[in-house]
Write a protein that holds these residues in place. Sequence first.
Motif, PDB file in Angstrom:
ATOM      1  N   ASP A  13       0.001 -60.137 -41.334  1.00  0.00           N
ATOM      2  CA  ASP A  13      -1.066 -59.143 -41.293  1.00  0.00           C
ATOM      3  C   ASP A  13      -2.079 -59.432 -42.406  1.00  0.00           C
ATOM      4  OD1 ASP A  13      -2.222 -56.416 -42.348  1.00  0.00           O
ATOM      5  OD2 ASP A  13      -1.645 -56.075 -40.252  1.00  0.00           O
ATOM      6  N   ASN A  38       3.966 -67.338 -40.206  1.00  0.00           N
ATOM      7  CA  ASN A  38       5.109 -67.247 -39.297  1.00  0.00           C
ATOM      8  C   ASN A  38       6.247 -68.155 -39.751  1.00  0.00           C
ATOM      9  OD1 ASN A  38       4.665 -69.947 -38.156  1.00  0.00           O
ATOM     10  ND2 ASN A  38       2.897 -69.037 -37.120  1.00  0.00           N
ATOM     11  N   ASP A  59       8.316 -60.751 -44.635  1.00  0.00           N
ATOM     12  CA  ASP A  59       8.263 -59.595 -43.746  1.00  0.00           C
ATOM     13  C   ASP A  59       9.327 -59.809 -42.673  1.00  0.00           C
ATOM     14  OD1 ASP A  59       7.528 -57.366 -42.296  1.00  0.00           O
ATOM     15  OD2 ASP A  59       5.457 -57.977 -42.016  1.00  0.00           O
ATOM     16  N   VAL A  60       9.958 -58.746 -42.218  1.00  0.00           N
ATOM     17  CA  VAL A  60      10.954 -58.872 -41.157  1.00  0.00           C
ATOM     18  C   VAL A  60      10.264 -59.105 -39.820  1.00  0.00           C
ATOM     19  CG1 VAL A  60      12.769 -57.667 -39.876  1.00  0.00           C
ATOM     20  CG2 VAL A  60      12.685 -57.492 -42.348  1.00  0.00           C
ATOM     21  N   ASN A  61       9.182 -58.383 -39.592  1.00  0.00           N
ATOM     22  CA  ASN A  61       8.514 -58.391 -38.293  1.00  0.00           C
ATOM     23  C   ASN A  61       7.412 -59.429 -38.240  1.00  0.00           C
ATOM     24  OD1 ASN A  61      10.055 -56.111 -37.378  1.00  0.00           O
ATOM     25  ND2 ASN A  61       8.820 -54.900 -38.770  1.00  0.00           N
ATOM     26  N   ARG A  63       5.571 -62.602 -35.971  1.00  0.00           N
ATOM     27  CA  ARG A  63       5.401 -63.064 -34.588  1.00  0.00           C
ATOM     28  C   ARG A  63       6.274 -64.295 -34.377  1.00  0.00           C
ATOM     29  NH1 ARG A  63      -0.179 -62.141 -36.127  1.00  0.00           N
ATOM     30  NH2 ARG A  63      -0.651 -60.018 -35.494  1.00  0.00           N
ATOM     31  N   ASN A  66      11.529 -63.807 -35.981  1.00  0.00           N
ATOM     32  CA  ASN A  66      11.373 -62.787 -37.024  1.00  0.00           C
ATOM     33  C   ASN A  66      11.966 -63.288 -38.340  1.00  0.00           C
ATOM     34  OD1 ASN A  66      14.185 -62.151 -37.163  1.00  0.00           O
ATOM     35  ND2 ASN A  66      13.973 -60.679 -35.506  1.00  0.00           N
ATOM     36  N   SER A  91       9.207 -55.340 -46.255  1.00  0.00           N
ATOM     37  CA  SER A  91       8.732 -55.006 -44.920  1.00  0.00           C
ATOM     38  C   SER A  91       8.432 -53.520 -44.779  1.00  0.00           C
ATOM     39  CB  SER A  91       9.809 -55.414 -43.914  1.00  0.00           C
ATOM     40  OG  SER A  91       9.336 -55.366 -42.595  1.00  0.00           O
ATOM     41  N   SER A  93       8.708 -51.760 -41.828  1.00  0.00           N
ATOM     42  CA  SER A  93       9.723 -51.114 -40.996  1.00  0.00           C
ATOM     43  C   SER A  93      11.089 -51.666 -41.374  1.00  0.00           C
ATOM     44  CB  SER A  93       9.438 -51.344 -39.513  1.00  0.00           C
ATOM     45  OG  SER A  93       9.928 -52.566 -39.063  1.00  0.00           O
ATOM     46  N   ARG A  95      15.009 -51.072 -40.502  1.00  0.00           N
ATOM     47  CA  ARG A  95      16.070 -50.437 -39.717  1.00  0.00           C
ATOM     48  C   ARG A  95      17.395 -50.761 -40.385  1.00  0.00           C
ATOM     49  NH1 ARG A  95      13.880 -53.378 -35.319  1.00  0.00           N
ATOM     50  NH2 ARG A  95      16.007 -53.987 -34.802  1.00  0.00           N
ATOM     51  N   GLN A  98      19.143 -53.911 -39.556  1.00  0.00           N
ATOM     52  CA  GLN A  98      18.547 -55.115 -40.139  1.00  0.00           C
ATOM     53  C   GLN A  98      19.031 -55.311 -41.575  1.00  0.00           C
ATOM     54  OE1 GLN A  98      14.435 -54.024 -39.599  1.00  0.00           O
ATOM     55  NE2 GLN A  98      14.189 -55.464 -37.897  1.00  0.00           N
TER      56      GLN A  98
END
Length: 140
Positions: A13, A38, A59-61, A63, A66, A91, A93, A95, A98
């Motif tokens: 991002d 990436n 970052d976990v997320n 493209r 991951n 990150s 988000s 969870r 994760q």
Amino acid sequence: MSKSGPIVLLEDDHDDRIFMETIFSELGIENERVYLKNSDEALEFLHNTSKSLFLIFCDVNLRGKNGLELKREIDNHKQLRLKSIPFVFYSTSIRQEQVIEAYTELTVQGFFKKENDLSEAKTSIATIIAYWKLCRHPNM
């Protein structure tokens, strides 16, 4: 690991990259920063760099593959694993599954929530950097 070596930041991002660079600059962190978008770019860089890296923020997320998949590939590759580069997830988000996977199946050294507040984010980044500056490491 070199305490003065580059910091690798896997962040796809653009706004988050600018935010992170602002934090590093305001904290006076002089380590070179290498921004990658990436997992494929990261693996290519890690395989080809001759630099002794200080730290990887991921970052976990991402493209494509991951961050968890990237970390698994690093752990499964003997040459990359021997570099013993400290690896932390940073990150927005997070969870719980994760976090559990990162600590139980991968050799992650930290999992942090990316804060939107500049002051809170600076505190988190400063703490992470200070910890690794003090930490003893097998490649020192």
